[in-house]
Design a protein around this motif. Sequence first.
Motif, PDB file in Angstrom:
ATOM      1  N   PRO A 140       9.247  62.522 100.927  1.00 64.56           N
ATOM      2  CA  PRO A 140       9.218  61.246 100.810  1.00 64.56           C
ATOM      3  C   PRO A 140       8.960  60.854  99.085  1.00 64.56           C
ATOM      4  N   GLU A 141       8.348  61.708  98.608  1.00 67.77           N
ATOM      5  CA  GLU A 141       7.993  61.507  97.175  1.00 67.77           C
ATOM      6  C   GLU A 141       9.210  61.381  96.210  1.00 67.77           C
ATOM      7  N   GLU A 176      25.665  56.350  95.877  1.00 67.13           N
ATOM      8  CA  GLU A 176      25.213  57.759  95.762  1.00 67.13           C
ATOM      9  C   GLU A 176      23.696  57.859  95.705  1.00 67.13           C
ATOM     10  N   SER A 177      22.936  56.756  95.295  1.00 74.47           N
ATOM     11  CA  SER A 177      21.622  56.830  95.126  1.00 74.47           C
ATOM     12  C   SER A 177      20.994  56.864  96.759  1.00 74.47           C
ATOM     13  N   TYR A 178      21.591  55.935  97.535  1.00 78.07           N
ATOM     14  CA  TYR A 178      21.023  55.834  98.976  1.00 78.07           C
ATOM     15  C   TYR A 178      21.499  56.976  99.740  1.00 78.07           C
ATOM     16  N   SER A 179      22.363  57.689  99.227  1.00 74.73           N
ATOM     17  CA  SER A 179      22.909  58.980 100.098  1.00 74.73           C
ATOM     18  C   SER A 179      21.899  59.844  99.992  1.00 74.73           C
ATOM     19  N   LYS A 181      19.012  61.410 102.463  1.00 79.11           N
ATOM     20  CA  LYS A 181      19.050  63.093 102.724  1.00 79.11           C
ATOM     21  C   LYS A 181      17.446  63.582 102.749  1.00 79.11           C
ATOM     22  N   LEU A 182      16.774  62.900 101.604  1.00 79.21           N
ATOM     23  CA  LEU A 182      15.405  63.563 101.054  1.00 79.21           C
ATOM     24  C   LEU A 182      14.530  62.959 102.448  1.00 79.21           C
ATOM     25  N   ASP A 242       4.747  53.927 102.934  1.00 83.86           N
ATOM     26  CA  ASP A 242       3.823  55.021 103.295  1.00 83.86           C
ATOM     27  C   ASP A 242       3.410  55.319 104.798  1.00 83.86           C
ATOM     28  N   CYS A 243       4.270  56.143 105.591  1.00 84.62           N
ATOM     29  CA  CYS A 243       4.111  56.202 106.692  1.00 84.62           C
ATOM     30  C   CYS A 243       4.760  57.496 107.407  1.00 84.62           C
ATOM     31  N   ASN A 244       4.651  58.083 108.512  1.00 84.01           N
ATOM     32  CA  ASN A 244       4.910  59.340 108.997  1.00 84.01           C
ATOM     33  C   ASN A 244       6.168  59.335 109.649  1.00 84.01           C
ATOM     34  N   ASP A 245       6.750  57.885 110.112  1.00 80.41           N
ATOM     35  CA  ASP A 245       8.077  57.676 110.649  1.00 80.41           C
ATOM     36  C   ASP A 245       8.771  56.824 109.611  1.00 80.41           C
ATOM     37  N   TYR A 246      10.056  57.663 109.222  1.00 80.86           N
ATOM     38  CA  TYR A 246      10.827  56.903 108.347  1.00 80.86           C
ATOM     39  C   TYR A 246      12.194  56.468 109.074  1.00 80.86           C
TER      40      TYR A 246
END
Length: 116
Positions: free
Chosen positions: A91-92, A77-80, A84-85, A49-53
Amino acid sequence: MNLIQELKNLGVNTDEGLQRVGGNLSLYERMLVKLKDMIKDSPIQMDFDCNDYSDIIEAAHTIKGASGNLAVTPIFESYSEFVKLLREEQPEQAKKILEKVLPIQEAIIDCIEKNS
């Protein structure tokens, strides 16, 4: 059952992964151990939970690249999608992807540990 067959059963494209290392099974297995160690040393946590990912994106991008090189398809595939998200500041949705892949990732890690 051996490592390659167990990984195939978990959705890993071991034929492609082996092809990428010139068919060298020993090298492929050593690289899988390095991938396992990388994931265990820098796990991506669900409770971010942060603003900088940027740190999370960097760690996930590294795992994505290594898993892609070895054709560990479910993780790649999942980490791609996860990266991207996060880059799109969703983030959700990224957490939902991570939630789905973590059990698969753990099964792949367990398989590598058990067979190495």
